[in-house]
Write an enzyme that holds these catalytic residues in place. Sequence first.
Site, short mmCIF file in Angstrom:
data_model
loop_
_atom_site.label_atom_id
_atom_site.label_comp_id
_atom_site.label_asym_id
_atom_site.label_seq_id
_atom_site.Cartn_x
_atom_site.Cartn_y
_atom_site.Cartn_z
N GLY A 1 0.87 -1.18 0.00
CA GLY A 1 0.00 0.00 0.00
C GLY A 1 0.89 1.22 0.00
O GLY A 1 1.97 1.23 -0.60
N ARG A 2 0.47 2.24 0.77
CA ARG A 2 1.20 3.52 0.75
C ARG A 2 2.61 3.38 1.31
O ARG A 2 3.57 3.91 0.75
CB ARG A 2 0.42 4.56 1.57
N ILE A 3 2.76 2.68 2.44
CA ILE A 3 4.09 2.58 3.07
C ILE A 3 4.98 1.65 2.24
O ILE A 3 6.14 1.96 1.97
CB ILE A 3 3.96 2.08 4.53
N ARG B 1 -4.20 -8.65 -2.15
CA ARG B 1 -5.43 -9.17 -2.73
C ARG B 1 -5.62 -8.55 -4.12
O ARG B 1 -5.91 -9.20 -5.08
CB ARG B 1 -6.62 -8.80 -1.84
N ALA C 1 4.93 -3.20 10.74
CA ALA C 1 3.46 -3.06 10.74
C ALA C 1 2.89 -3.29 12.14
O ALA C 1 2.61 -2.32 12.87
CB ALA C 1 2.86 -4.00 9.72
N ARG C 2 2.75 -4.54 12.51
CA ARG C 2 2.29 -4.88 13.85
C ARG C 2 2.99 -6.17 14.29
O ARG C 2 3.08 -7.14 13.53
CB ARG C 2 0.76 -5.11 13.88
N GLU D 1 4.76 -6.22 22.85
CA GLU D 1 5.38 -4.91 23.06
C GLU D 1 5.06 -4.45 24.47
O GLU D 1 3.91 -4.63 24.90
CB GLU D 1 4.81 -3.89 22.07
N HIS E 1 9.09 0.65 18.11
CA HIS E 1 7.89 1.16 17.45
C HIS E 1 7.97 2.68 17.24
O HIS E 1 7.15 3.44 17.77
CB HIS E 1 6.64 0.80 18.27
N ILE E 2 8.97 3.08 16.45
CA ILE E 2 9.16 4.52 16.19
C ILE E 2 8.93 4.88 14.72
O ILE E 2 9.39 5.91 14.25
CB ILE E 2 10.58 4.99 16.60
N GLY E 3 8.19 4.01 14.02
CA GLY E 3 7.97 4.23 12.59
C GLY E 3 7.52 5.64 12.24
O GLY E 3 8.02 6.27 11.31
C1 DGY Z 1 0.29 3.76 13.39
O1 DGY Z 1 -0.04 4.93 13.21
O2 DGY Z 1 -0.46 2.83 13.16
C2 DGY Z 1 1.66 3.54 13.91
O3 DGY Z 1 1.99 2.20 14.01
C3 DGY Z 1 1.80 4.16 15.27
O4 DGY Z 1 1.05 3.42 16.18
#
Ligand code: DGY
Length: 329
Positions: free
Chosen positions: A154-156, A177, A236-237, A266, A285-287
């Site tokens: 997607g965008r990222i 998909r 992502a997660r 986490e 988690h500093i994305g």
């Molecule tokens: C988001 O915006 O989903 C990033 O993971 C920060 O939680």
Amino acid sequence: MKVFVSRLIPETGLQLLKQAGLQATVWSEDRKITQPELIAHAKKHDALLCMGSDKMDAHFLNECRHLKVVGQFSVGYDNVDVAEATRLGIPFGNTPDVLSDATADVAFLLMLAASRKAFYMHKRIISGEWGPYRPTTNLGVELKNKTLGIFGLGRIGLELARRCQGAYNMKIIYHNRRHNVQAEQELQARKVSFEELLQQSDVLSVHVALSPETEGKFNAEVFRKMKPSSIFINTARGRIHQEQDLIQALNEGWIWGAGLDVTNPEPMQPGNPLLSMPSVAVLPHIGSATVQARNEMARLAATNIIAGLHGKPLPHCINPEIYQNDTST
Ligand code: DGY
């Protein structure tokens, strides 16, 4: 009208709320607010600006069904019971797009750091283990002309693919998909099956949302199918990969390295074996943690709240179906 903000956000967002004539109360403690505390505060306010780490489950939503709008300070919304928010008629906003560059940068950084064992080497200097020059040790791998596989383009993912192609002429394959026409036209990205993604990727980067379908998807069986020379990246997660299986995959050489900005669970504990593996790089988690991205997230979250309190559709709404049929109870 009054807005409760569950964590201090950049001033840009607070100023917007103020300029719109809203009275914002910010949770002032330097700890995550508990759900009972959040419910107690939300009950005294008309709107809530919350974080992705706040649990917006059916219990919360039913306790706070009076809320005219909830604006979340994140793009991901796996913490939200969307169907329940819709059933209760609560418009729910998020902050897409504005953190794509920042998050893609972190994925790129982790890829490079894992490929050159950078974080591990840094720790060795700190512990006085610089060591003598040895031509056969500390060797990393190069990325030029390799294949980047994206799970959820997607965008990222698109931003990461642009960086990898620009810097290293990497070939882009992806599993989605639907086709990502932009990536196919601009980067000659090729849509492949999940099996092909695992077999062909030199770097496999995860960019899907957490859902029942993706939870635990990267398990022992999946890691075993990847190239022994490959690097697994997850920004992502954390719950999309199974941590014990990832540790086993690295220990047994099913994959070569990993870069994680999200962990499972986490926060990651200091003694975690992943933290002492040479070809693993972990970040907390500093994305989205850049000045630019966080300012824009604050602006979008505030804009959603203001629209919702004025009875207007939210500019970035995760349950737009709310505007089609009035299902409020
Ligand atoms: C988001 O915006 O989903 C990033 O993971 C920060 O939680």
